[in-house]
Design a protein around this motif. Sequence first.
Motif, PDB file in Angstrom:
ATOM      1  N   UNK A   1      39.245  36.872  46.288  1.00 48.96           N
ATOM      2  CA  UNK A   1      38.280  37.571  45.424  1.00 48.96           C
ATOM      3  C   UNK A   1      38.634  39.038  45.211  1.00 48.96           C
ATOM      4  N   UNK A   2      39.164  39.696  46.234  1.00 53.98           N
ATOM      5  CA  UNK A   2      39.560  41.094  46.084  1.00 53.98           C
ATOM      6  C   UNK A   2      40.651  41.231  45.021  1.00 53.98           C
ATOM      7  N   UNK A   3      41.626  40.338  45.064  1.00 50.92           N
ATOM      8  CA  UNK A   3      42.720  40.407  44.092  1.00 50.92           C
ATOM      9  C   UNK A   3      42.259  39.985  42.700  1.00 50.92           C
ATOM     10  N   UNK A   4      41.405  38.982  42.606  1.00 55.72           N
ATOM     11  CA  UNK A   4      40.906  38.581  41.292  1.00 55.72           C
ATOM     12  C   UNK A   4      40.188  39.749  40.612  1.00 55.72           C
ATOM     13  N   UNK A   5      39.345  40.448  41.382  1.00 58.41           N
ATOM     14  CA  UNK A   5      38.638  41.586  40.794  1.00 58.41           C
ATOM     15  C   UNK A   5      39.613  42.697  40.415  1.00 58.41           C
ATOM     16  N   UNK A   6      40.530  43.030  41.313  1.00 64.93           N
ATOM     17  CA  UNK A   6      41.442  44.136  41.048  1.00 64.93           C
ATOM     18  C   UNK A   6      42.366  43.826  39.865  1.00 64.93           C
ATOM     19  N   UNK A   7      42.863  42.599  39.800  1.00 69.16           N
ATOM     20  CA  UNK A   7      43.735  42.232  38.683  1.00 69.16           C
ATOM     21  C   UNK A   7      42.942  42.195  37.374  1.00 69.16           C
TER      22      UNK A   7
ATOM     23  N   UNK B   1      52.653  37.459  48.057  1.00 69.82           N
ATOM     24  CA  UNK B   1      53.325  37.848  46.813  1.00 69.82           C
ATOM     25  C   UNK B   1      53.225  36.744  45.769  1.00 69.82           C
ATOM     26  N   UNK B   2      53.412  35.490  46.191  1.00 68.07           N
ATOM     27  CA  UNK B   2      53.275  34.364  45.268  1.00 68.07           C
ATOM     28  C   UNK B   2      51.840  34.228  44.781  1.00 68.07           C
ATOM     29  N   UNK B   3      50.884  34.434  45.686  1.00 65.45           N
ATOM     30  CA  UNK B   3      49.479  34.393  45.299  1.00 65.45           C
ATOM     31  C   UNK B   3      49.184  35.453  44.251  1.00 65.45           C
ATOM     32  N   UNK B   4      49.688  36.667  44.476  1.00 65.23           N
ATOM     33  CA  UNK B   4      49.457  37.759  43.536  1.00 65.23           C
ATOM     34  C   UNK B   4      50.026  37.431  42.163  1.00 65.23           C
ATOM     35  N   UNK B   5      51.199  36.834  42.130  1.00 62.53           N
ATOM     36  CA  UNK B   5      51.803  36.463  40.847  1.00 62.53           C
ATOM     37  C   UNK B   5      50.965  35.420  40.124  1.00 62.53           C
ATOM     38  N   UNK B   6      50.421  34.461  40.866  1.00 58.18           N
ATOM     39  CA  UNK B   6      49.581  33.430  40.261  1.00 58.18           C
ATOM     40  C   UNK B   6      48.299  34.039  39.713  1.00 58.18           C
ATOM     41  N   UNK B   7      47.694  34.955  40.473  1.00 59.74           N
ATOM     42  CA  UNK B   7      46.476  35.611  40.018  1.00 59.74           C
ATOM     43  C   UNK B   7      46.759  36.483  38.805  1.00 59.74           C
ATOM     44  N   UNK B   8      47.922  37.119  38.786  1.00 59.25           N
ATOM     45  CA  UNK B   8      48.302  37.904  37.612  1.00 59.25           C
ATOM     46  C   UNK B   8      48.336  37.024  36.375  1.00 59.25           C
ATOM     47  N   UNK B   9      48.885  35.822  36.513  1.00 62.56           N
ATOM     48  CA  UNK B   9      48.951  34.900  35.382  1.00 62.56           C
ATOM     49  C   UNK B   9      47.566  34.437  34.957  1.00 62.56           C
ATOM     50  N   UNK B  10      46.715  34.149  35.939  1.00 60.83           N
ATOM     51  CA  UNK B  10      45.355  33.672  35.640  1.00 60.83           C
ATOM     52  C   UNK B  10      44.537  34.740  34.926  1.00 60.83           C
ATOM     53  N   UNK B  11      44.706  36.006  35.331  1.00 53.21           N
ATOM     54  CA  UNK B  11      43.909  37.099  34.761  1.00 53.21           C
ATOM     55  C   UNK B  11      44.571  37.773  33.567  1.00 53.21           C
ATOM     56  N   UNK B  12      45.828  37.411  33.280  1.00 54.78           N
ATOM     57  CA  UNK B  12      46.518  37.996  32.138  1.00 54.78           C
ATOM     58  C   UNK B  12      47.130  39.356  32.403  1.00 54.78           C
ATOM     59  N   UNK B  13      47.336  39.709  33.673  1.00 51.46           N
ATOM     60  CA  UNK B  13      47.928  41.009  34.015  1.00 51.46           C
ATOM     61  C   UNK B  13      49.424  41.016  33.697  1.00 51.46           C
ATOM     62  N   UNK B  14      49.880  42.021  32.964  1.00 53.84           N
ATOM     63  CA  UNK B  14      51.274  42.078  32.522  1.00 53.84           C
ATOM     64  C   UNK B  14      52.084  43.176  33.218  1.00 53.84           C
ATOM     65  N   UNK B  15      51.431  43.950  34.108  1.00 55.60           N
ATOM     66  CA  UNK B  15      52.106  45.075  34.736  1.00 55.60           C
ATOM     67  C   UNK B  15      52.954  44.676  35.936  1.00 55.60           C
ATOM     68  N   UNK B  16      53.319  45.701  36.733  1.00 54.93           N
ATOM     69  CA  UNK B  16      54.162  45.520  37.917  1.00 54.93           C
ATOM     70  C   UNK B  16      53.305  45.415  39.168  1.00 54.93           C
ATOM     71  N   UNK B  17      53.667  44.500  40.060  1.00 56.49           N
ATOM     72  CA  UNK B  17      52.973  44.347  41.337  1.00 56.49           C
ATOM     73  C   UNK B  17      53.788  45.035  42.421  1.00 56.49           C
ATOM     74  N   UNK B  18      53.163  45.992  43.128  1.00 55.66           N
ATOM     75  CA  UNK B  18      53.823  46.701  44.220  1.00 55.66           C
ATOM     76  C   UNK B  18      53.097  46.419  45.527  1.00 55.66           C
TER      77      UNK B  18
END
Length: 327
Positions: A188-194, A260-277
Amino acid sequence: MTHNAPPAAKRIFVAGHRGMVGSAIVRQLAGAPDTDIVTATRSELDLTNQQAVAHFFATENIDEVYLCAARVGGIHANDTYPADFIYDNLMLEANVIHQAYTAGVQKLLFLGSSCIYPRLAEQPMSEEALLTGTLEPTNEPYALAKIAGIKLCESYNRQHGTDYRSVMPTNLYGPGDNFHPENSHVIPALLRRFHEATAANAPTITIWGTGTPLREFLHVDDMARASIHVMTLPKVEYDDVTEPRLSHINVGTGVDCSIAELASTIAAVTGFKGTIEFDASKPDGAPRKLMDNAKLKRMGWAPEYDLQAGLENAYAWYLNNIEQARS
């Protein structure tokens, strides 16, 4: 306190019905025939108050209990409020389990956590790994309270012949989750932030830790189905201390992924196009946490959601309940 069925129905108390798991169990039980779901808000019943819980069980004629109530949170919350986590959880577990027994309730399900297992437990973690090593320091007080809940169930079964069981879920997510940016779990923290980073067209997003720890995630509706399934299983007698105990069963998917894989999946779900650090100066927690779910699979249960579909469902709920989720 609320009820939703005729007087002849089986009365099931769902403690913590406003929480993520409790509300999912209520949704699952709502369609069951001859079932009266009994709930109480925190203002109506303080589960850490022994006298209040005793009065509740003495007057409500409860047949079954799902003990989902708990003080929960992520690494930051556990590290900041360790006394609150161990005190509140110990008190509510002891009160509900003991007063259920005192009132003659024979069936109870206690909701534990995968953090009960040693930090460096052999992977995947089997039920037998309990108490075989040192716990993860960042949430040790919470883990100890959950272990106590398991042992309360086992002990009342052995001494009093009750049928109290415990389910140990892996990391849960889904509708009703806590999306607070500091006091929530990783999904949930990552979904909100992304989501917020996407809305702001942010070029980067930074995540605590190295991104290498491996984690397993289970949708809360699958957890609710597993919980009800476990409650329907035949009773195991406790005369022989070597008998496998139904009071301690892992619930998971049997599949994990890196943060890291989770973050990439959440990025795809939320439409985030930026860089993950990743900020390696922040704690990672345990290097890997994967549940051995073989016991429950043998008992006839399997999850319905994979991670991608589950994340899409959780994000859709967040978008439809964004004000509630953010509060």
